[in-house]
Enzyme design. Structure first.
Site, mmCIF file in Angstrom:
data_model
loop_
_atom_site.group_PDB
_atom_site.id
_atom_site.type_symbol
_atom_site.label_atom_id
_atom_site.label_comp_id
_atom_site.label_asym_id
_atom_site.label_seq_id
_atom_site.Cartn_x
_atom_site.Cartn_y
_atom_site.Cartn_z
ATOM 1 N N ARG A 1 -50.971 -55.357 -50.161
ATOM 2 C CA ARG A 1 -49.562 -55.712 -49.909
ATOM 3 C C ARG A 1 -48.606 -55.086 -50.913
ATOM 4 O O ARG A 1 -47.431 -54.868 -50.629
ATOM 5 C CB ARG A 1 -49.409 -57.237 -49.840
ATOM 6 N N GLU B 1 -63.028 -66.378 -58.528
ATOM 7 C CA GLU B 1 -63.573 -67.727 -58.689
ATOM 8 C C GLU B 1 -65.109 -67.678 -58.667
ATOM 9 O O GLU B 1 -65.772 -68.297 -59.493
ATOM 10 C CB GLU B 1 -63.044 -68.589 -57.550
HETATM 11 P P1 AMP Z 1 -54.808 -63.124 -58.842
HETATM 12 O O1 AMP Z 1 -55.681 -61.987 -59.266
HETATM 13 O O2 AMP Z 1 -55.477 -64.468 -58.935
HETATM 14 O O3 AMP Z 1 -53.463 -63.114 -59.572
HETATM 15 O O4 AMP Z 1 -54.517 -62.941 -57.297
HETATM 16 C C1 AMP Z 1 -53.551 -62.055 -56.878
HETATM 17 C C2 AMP Z 1 -53.938 -61.317 -55.625
HETATM 18 O O5 AMP Z 1 -54.488 -62.189 -54.642
HETATM 19 C C3 AMP Z 1 -52.721 -60.682 -55.006
HETATM 20 O O6 AMP Z 1 -53.069 -59.393 -54.530
HETATM 21 C C4 AMP Z 1 -52.311 -61.620 -53.901
HETATM 22 O O7 AMP Z 1 -51.882 -60.896 -52.782
HETATM 23 C C5 AMP Z 1 -53.558 -62.428 -53.592
HETATM 24 N N1 AMP Z 1 -53.312 -63.893 -53.578
HETATM 25 C C6 AMP Z 1 -53.782 -64.806 -54.474
HETATM 26 N N2 AMP Z 1 -53.401 -66.050 -54.165
HETATM 27 C C7 AMP Z 1 -52.641 -65.943 -53.042
HETATM 28 C C8 AMP Z 1 -51.899 -66.877 -52.226
HETATM 29 N N3 AMP Z 1 -51.887 -68.204 -52.507
HETATM 30 N N4 AMP Z 1 -51.226 -66.420 -51.173
HETATM 31 C C9 AMP Z 1 -51.234 -65.086 -50.881
HETATM 32 N N5 AMP Z 1 -51.877 -64.157 -51.594
HETATM 33 C C10 AMP Z 1 -52.585 -64.570 -52.669
#
Ligand code: AMP
Length: 185
Positions: A66, A103
């Site tokens: 995205r 996770e």
């Molecule tokens: P993180 O590495 O945990 O910061 O996760 C970020 C990535 O996961 C990004 O590329 C987001 O598009 C996706 N992502 C994580 N949580 C969500 C959520 N609640 N809604 C949409 N996309 C998410």
């Protein structure tokens, strides 16, 4: 340069919450409804363009997948190049890779080793790069992507997100300054 509360509302209201996707307990922030809403999408892209016009960036790096949408449009608007940070195994040329924890288990992102060339310095050292994605949650993906930018000799001047899940404190793991358009608590 700062968004008015009306503009923030337009963007926020265009994003759809999908409970329990992709698994129970997660509220997925669906940006497909932002992309299909021209008023909201344009408000967002105008805001990002105005914010980053003065940064004298060399490149935008967008995170798979995205981050490609917002990043490529912003790069075109600023008249600079776009670089994809991809999930493992998608880039065809020599890459540098960085693992990060999920996770359960690990994921990996990659960048082309020669992705950046600085305007004043053809070996790419010190190219000014803005990292962009739709959302920061734990920050693991963005941290890995920012490390990749630095490892290939460029400089991640800021990490930008449309949304930040503030309660997960993802920004704390990222050495670059973090800017998020919408903070979600
Ligand atoms: P993180 O590495 O945990 O910061 O996760 C970020 C990535 O996961 C990004 O590329 C987001 O598009 C996706 N992502 C994580 N949580 C969500 C959520 N609640 N809604 C949409 N996309 C998410």
């Amino acid at each position: 340069m700062t968004l008015t509360s009306e503009e923030k509302e337009i963007i926020l209201n265009s994003i759809r919450d999908i409970p329990d996707f992709p698994k129970p307990g997660i509220i997925f922030k669906d940006i497909s409804t932002l992309l299909s809403n021209p008023a909201a999408f344009n408000t967002l892209m105008d805001h990002l363009t105005n914010r980053y016009l003065g940064y004298e960036l060399d490149y935008i790096a967008g995170i798979d997948a995205r981050g490609f949408i917002f990043g490529a449009i912003l790069a075109d608007r600023l008249g600079i190049g776009f670089v994809p940070v991809r999930k493992k195994g998608k880039l065809p040329y020599t890459t540098v890779a960085e693992k990060y924890s999920l996770e359960y288990g690990f994921d990996e992102v990659e960048i082309h080793i020669d992705a950046f060339v600085a305007k004043d310095n053809p070996d790419g050292k010190g190219a000014k790069v803005l990292l962009i994605d739709d959302l920061i949650a734990t920050g693991g993906t963005a941290k890995a992507a920012a490390n990749l930018i630095d490892r290939v000799g460029a400089h991640c001047v800021e990490a930008c997100f449309v949304m930040e899940l503030g309660f997960l404190k993802g920004r704390e793991g990222i050495s670059a300054p973090v800017y998020s358009v919408l903070q979600i608590d």
